[in-house]
Motif scaffolding. Structure first.
Motif, PDB file in Angstrom:
ATOM      1  N   ILE A 139       0.779  -1.081  -0.017  1.00  0.00           N
ATOM      2  CA  ILE A 139      -0.154  -0.149  -0.073  1.00  0.00           C
ATOM      3  C   ILE A 139       0.959   1.293   0.018  1.00  0.00           C
ATOM      4  CG2 ILE A 139      -1.641   1.179   1.294  1.00  0.00           C
ATOM      5  CD1 ILE A 139      -2.816  -1.386   2.204  1.00  0.00           C
ATOM      6  N   LEU A 140       1.739   1.198   0.780  1.00  0.00           N
ATOM      7  CA  LEU A 140       2.722   2.607   1.075  1.00  0.00           C
ATOM      8  C   LEU A 140       3.730   2.757  -0.238  1.00  0.00           C
ATOM      9  CD1 LEU A 140       4.152   2.219   4.715  1.00  0.00           C
ATOM     10  CD2 LEU A 140       2.100   3.655   3.780  1.00  0.00           C
ATOM     11  N   ALA A 141       3.928   1.560  -1.072  1.00  0.00           N
ATOM     12  CA  ALA A 141       4.652   1.944  -2.187  1.00  0.00           C
ATOM     13  C   ALA A 141       3.812   2.272  -3.248  1.00  0.00           C
ATOM     14  CB  ALA A 141       5.334   0.377  -2.615  1.00  0.00           C
ATOM     15  N   SER A 142       2.532   2.018  -3.257  1.00  0.00           N
ATOM     16  CA  SER A 142       1.635   2.636  -4.157  1.00  0.00           C
ATOM     17  C   SER A 142       1.226   3.967  -3.948  1.00  0.00           C
ATOM     18  CB  SER A 142       0.342   1.966  -4.212  1.00  0.00           C
ATOM     19  OG  SER A 142      -0.603   2.246  -5.013  1.00  0.00           O
ATOM     20  N   ARG A 143       1.345   4.368  -2.689  1.00  0.00           N
ATOM     21  CA  ARG A 143       0.721   5.788  -2.286  1.00  0.00           C
ATOM     22  C   ARG A 143       2.137   6.905  -2.753  1.00  0.00           C
ATOM     23  NH1 ARG A 143      -3.316   6.787  -2.709  1.00  0.00           N
ATOM     24  NH2 ARG A 143      -3.155   8.755  -1.632  1.00  0.00           N
ATOM     25  N   VAL A 144       3.392   6.453  -2.567  1.00  0.00           N
ATOM     26  CA  VAL A 144       4.486   7.431  -2.750  1.00  0.00           C
ATOM     27  C   VAL A 144       5.169   7.321  -4.156  1.00  0.00           C
ATOM     28  CG1 VAL A 144       5.114   7.004  -0.355  1.00  0.00           C
ATOM     29  CG2 VAL A 144       6.088   5.903  -1.964  1.00  0.00           C
ATOM     30  N   LYS A 145       4.482   6.479  -5.065  1.00  0.00           N
ATOM     31  CA  LYS A 145       5.007   6.419  -6.340  1.00  0.00           C
ATOM     32  C   LYS A 145       4.805   7.848  -7.118  1.00  0.00           C
ATOM     33  CE  LYS A 145       1.080   4.122  -8.478  1.00  0.00           C
ATOM     34  NZ  LYS A 145       0.632   4.855  -9.423  1.00  0.00           N
ATOM     35  N   ILE A 146       5.658   8.150  -8.157  1.00  0.00           N
ATOM     36  CA  ILE A 146       5.549   9.355  -8.871  1.00  0.00           C
ATOM     37  C   ILE A 146       4.168   9.029  -9.723  1.00  0.00           C
ATOM     38  CG2 ILE A 146       6.450  10.585 -10.866  1.00  0.00           C
ATOM     39  CD1 ILE A 146       7.964  10.805  -8.184  1.00  0.00           C
ATOM     40  N   LYS A 147       3.267   9.947  -9.632  1.00  0.00           N
ATOM     41  CA  LYS A 147       1.925   9.819 -10.224  1.00  0.00           C
ATOM     42  C   LYS A 147       1.635  10.523 -11.511  1.00  0.00           C
ATOM     43  CE  LYS A 147      -0.230   9.696  -5.569  1.00  0.00           C
ATOM     44  NZ  LYS A 147       1.120  10.134  -4.837  1.00  0.00           N
ATOM     45  N   THR A 148       2.764  11.173 -11.955  1.00  0.00           N
ATOM     46  CA  THR A 148       2.461  11.814 -13.234  1.00  0.00           C
ATOM     47  C   THR A 148       3.457  11.470 -14.398  1.00  0.00           C
ATOM     48  OG1 THR A 148       2.539  14.007 -14.231  1.00  0.00           O
ATOM     49  CG2 THR A 148       4.016  13.719 -12.300  1.00  0.00           C
ATOM     50  N   THR A 149       3.233  11.628 -15.651  1.00  0.00           N
ATOM     51  CA  THR A 149       3.860  11.585 -16.597  1.00  0.00           C
ATOM     52  C   THR A 149       4.084  12.870 -17.439  1.00  0.00           C
ATOM     53  OG1 THR A 149       2.500  10.394 -17.968  1.00  0.00           O
ATOM     54  CG2 THR A 149       3.969   9.078 -16.617  1.00  0.00           C
ATOM     55  N   PHE A 150       3.743  13.743 -16.907  1.00  0.00           N
ATOM     56  CA  PHE A 150       3.615  15.269 -17.623  1.00  0.00           C
ATOM     57  C   PHE A 150       5.094  15.644 -18.128  1.00  0.00           C
ATOM     58  CE2 PHE A 150      -0.812  15.293 -15.710  1.00  0.00           C
ATOM     59  CZ  PHE A 150      -1.372  15.737 -16.696  1.00  0.00           C
ATOM     60  N   PHE A 151       5.499  15.009 -19.045  1.00  0.00           N
ATOM     61  CA  PHE A 151       6.935  15.660 -19.210  1.00  0.00           C
ATOM     62  C   PHE A 151       6.948  17.021 -19.935  1.00  0.00           C
ATOM     63  CE2 PHE A 151       7.269  10.878 -19.333  1.00  0.00           C
ATOM     64  CZ  PHE A 151       8.167  10.739 -18.565  1.00  0.00           C
ATOM     65  N   GLY A 152       5.660  17.331 -20.460  1.00  0.00           N
ATOM     66  CA  GLY A 152       5.657  18.708 -20.988  1.00  0.00           C
ATOM     67  C   GLY A 152       5.455  19.789 -19.936  1.00  0.00           C
ATOM     68  N   VAL A 153       5.253  19.504 -18.818  1.00  0.00           N
ATOM     69  CA  VAL A 153       5.317  20.484 -17.710  1.00  0.00           C
ATOM     70  C   VAL A 153       6.197  19.951 -16.545  1.00  0.00           C
ATOM     71  CG1 VAL A 153       3.015  21.440 -18.106  1.00  0.00           C
ATOM     72  CG2 VAL A 153       3.344  19.403 -16.850  1.00  0.00           C
ATOM     73  N   ASN A 154       7.595  19.618 -17.059  1.00  0.00           N
ATOM     74  CA  ASN A 154       8.349  19.021 -15.904  1.00  0.00           C
ATOM     75  C   ASN A 154       8.935  20.105 -14.962  1.00  0.00           C
ATOM     76  OD1 ASN A 154      10.147  20.334 -17.814  1.00  0.00           O
ATOM     77  ND2 ASN A 154      11.464  18.506 -18.108  1.00  0.00           N
ATOM     78  N   PHE A 155       8.469  21.405 -15.077  1.00  0.00           N
ATOM     79  CA  PHE A 155       8.695  22.540 -14.250  1.00  0.00           C
ATOM     80  C   PHE A 155       8.835  22.173 -12.892  1.00  0.00           C
ATOM     81  CE2 PHE A 155       7.373  26.562 -11.984  1.00  0.00           C
ATOM     82  CZ  PHE A 155       8.226  27.331 -12.352  1.00  0.00           C
ATOM     83  N   TRP A 156       7.835  21.118 -12.343  1.00  0.00           N
ATOM     84  CA  TRP A 156       7.934  20.889 -10.730  1.00  0.00           C
ATOM     85  C   TRP A 156       8.000  19.456 -10.683  1.00  0.00           C
ATOM     86  CZ3 TRP A 156       7.955  24.452  -6.875  1.00  0.00           C
ATOM     87  CH2 TRP A 156       7.569  25.826  -7.255  1.00  0.00           C
ATOM     88  N   LEU A 157       8.518  18.549 -11.661  1.00  0.00           N
ATOM     89  CA  LEU A 157       8.468  17.092 -11.423  1.00  0.00           C
ATOM     90  C   LEU A 157       9.132  16.464 -10.342  1.00  0.00           C
ATOM     91  CD1 LEU A 157       7.501  14.417 -13.081  1.00  0.00           C
ATOM     92  CD2 LEU A 157       9.611  14.616 -14.128  1.00  0.00           C
TER      93      LEU A 157
END
Length: 397
Positions: A139-157
Motif C-alpha cells: 500500500i505504501l509503495a503505491s501511495r508514494v510512487k510518482i503519479k505523473t508523466t507530464f513531461f511537457g510540464v516538468n517544471f516541478w516534476l
C-alpha cells in the motif's frame, strides 16, 4: 550507535522493511522521542511535517530514524519511510500509549482498506498477501510512487509530484478520531478542496499566469484524481473558480485548511513577489478557511522558511527553471524578513522572563548545571511555540 548500524542493511524498498524498522528500534539504533509525542502543541504534526519536508513531497529529514543512512535510499524510499513515520507519529499522538507495532499496522491497513488507488493488479496482489506487514508495504509503495508523466510540464516534476501525500496523514488523523469514511471518497473530497483553493489564489487578475499554471498542473497530477474530475479542472484552469463554489466544495478541516493556504502561497511566491491584489486574494482565501490574520502570517512564514532552508539540490525546481529563479534568489531576503519579524518579539519575550534572563546572564560567566540547562530549554521552547517559522530555523530536524 552509528558503528553498530554500519553493519546493518536497511532499505524501505526491500521486503519486510517495516519489520526491520521496528527491529532496529528495539535494538536501540534509533529512539522514538516520547517527549516530542506528548507535547501539548496545536498542529504539531503540521509543524513537524514542514521540518521533514513531507508537506511539499520533499523528504529532507526523518522524524525518528535519522540514524539510518539516508544516502543509501532513493527519493521514493525516503518518502515512503517518511510517510510511514508520520503515520506512526500521528498514531502515537492520538493514542498516547506505548508502541504496539501490530495494532498500528492493523490500524493503517484498516484506514486504507478498499482503496482503488492501488490499481487492479495491486488489488489482486493485496488479496493474495497474507502478512499484514506485506499488505502495508504494498500500500505504501503505491501511495508514494510518482503519479505523473507530464513531461511537457516538468517544471516541478522532481519537487511536487508527491505533494498531496500529506493528505493521507490528514485523513488518517481523522480516521483515528473516529470519522467513518471510505479512503477514496475522503481523499477525493480533500484533494478537490485543496485544488479549489489553489485556483482561487492563482486567479487574482481574472487569469492564472503560465508559470503558475505549470505548478498547478503538477498539483493536479499529484492528486491522481479520476479522468472525469481531471477534465473539470482542465476547464477550471481557464476560467477560475467562483467564491460560492469554493465554499460549497470546501472540506473544513483545520489542518487541511492550513496546507491549502500554504500551497496557495507556494503557487505564487515560488515564481514572483506577491502583488497587493494577490495578497488580498490570499487573505480572502484565508478567511474562507477560517484562519486568523496571525495564522495566515505564520503560514506564509513557514512557506518562506521552507524555501529559504532548502538548497538548490533539495528544490530541484529552482535549479531546472529560469522562470522560477526568482524564488531561489530571494531566499536570503526571505530568511532575514522572517528573523526580523520575530526578532523584537523574541527579545521582548525573553526579557519578560526574569528567571530565563538570570540564567542567560549566569551562563556568560559560568557553566550552567544540567537542571538549569533544562530550565532554559523548556522556557525557550515555550516562547518558540508562538513563533513556529522562527523555530523552524532554530530547531532543524
Amino acid at each position: 550507535m552509528s558503528s553498530a548500524f554500519n553493519a546493518i542493511a536497511f532499505s524501505p524498498g526491500s521486503k519486510n522493511w517495516i519489520a526491520k524498522f521496528f527491529e532496529l528500534y528495539e535494538q536501540g539504533i534509533f529512539a522514538i522521542d516520547e517527549e516530542l509525542i506528548h507535547q501539548d502543541l496545536e498542529h504539531l504534526t503540521h509543524f513537524i511535517s514542514h521540518q521533514t519536508g513531507l508537506i511539499y513531497g520533499t523528504p529532507k529529514t526523518f522524524i525518528f530514524s535519522n540514524a539510518l543512512n539516508k544516502q543509501q535510499m532513493n527519493t521514493d524510499e525516503q518518502l515512503k519511510l517518511l510517510l510511514f513515520e508520520t503515520h506512526l507519529f500521528t498514531y502515537l499522538r492520538k493514542k498516547q500509549q506505548q508502541i504496539d507495532p501490530a495494532a498500528f499496522i492493523d490500524s493503517l491497513i484498516q484506514f486504507y482498506e478498499g482503496t482503488q488507488h492501488l490499481g487492479w493488479i495491486k488489488r489482486i496482489q493485496l488479496r493474495l498477501i497474507k502478512s499484514p506487514i506485506g499488505k502495508l508495504e504494498l500500500i505504501l509503495a503505491s501511495r508514494v510512487k510518482i503519479k505523473t508523466t507530464f513531461f511537457g510540464v516538468n517544471f516541478w516534476l522532481n519537487h511536487l509530484s508527491n505533494a498531496f501525500i500529506f493528505l493521507d496523514v490528514i485523513l488518517y488523523r481523522a480516521h483515528l478520531e473516529g470519522k467513518q469514511q471510505k479512503f477514496d471518497a475522503a481523499y477525493q473530497a480533500a484533494a478537490i478542496s485543496v485544488l479549489n483553493g489553489l485556483l482561487f489564489a492563482g486567479f487574482s487578475d481574472q487569469k492564472m499566469e503560465e508559470k503558475e499554471q505549470k505548478i498547478f498542473k503538477h498539483f493536479l497530477a499529484s492528486a491522481a484524481l479520476p479522468k472525469s474530475i481531471h477534465s473539470i479542472y482542465q476547464h477550471r484552469l481557464k476560467i477560475g473558480i467562483p467564491l460560492k463554489l469554493l465554499k460549497q466544495e470546501l472540506v473544513n478541516d483545520p489542518l487541511l485548511n492550513l496546507i491549502t493556504y500554504e500551497y496557495g502561497h507556494f503557487l505564487i511566491q515560488g515564481t514572483h513577489e506577491i502583488s497587493e491584489p494577490e495578497r488580498q486574494k490570499l487573505m480572502t482565501l484565508g478567511k474562507v478557511l477560517d484562519m486568523t490574520e496571525t495564522q495566515m502570517l505564520a503560514s506564509e512564514e513557514l512557506c518562506s522558511a521552507f524555501i529559504a532552508q532548502s538548497s538548490a539540490e533539495q528544490l530541484l525546481v529552482y535549479k531546472q527553471s529560469t522562470e522560477s529563479s526568482f524564488a531561489y534568489k530571494e531566499t536570503s531576503k526571505r530568511w532575514l524578513k522572517i528573523i526580523g519579524r520575530n526578532r523584537d518579539r523574541l527579545v521582548a519575550e525573553i526579557k519578560e522572563s526574569k528567571e530565563l534572563m538570570a540564567l542567560i546572564q549566569k551562563s556568560t560567566k559560568q557553566e550552567l548545571s544540567p537542571q538549569e540547562k533544562e530550565q532554559v530549554k523548556e522556557q525557550v521552547y515555550d516562547i518558540l511555540k508562538s513563533m513556529p517559522s522562527l523555530a523552524l530555523f532554530l530547531l532543524p530536524g
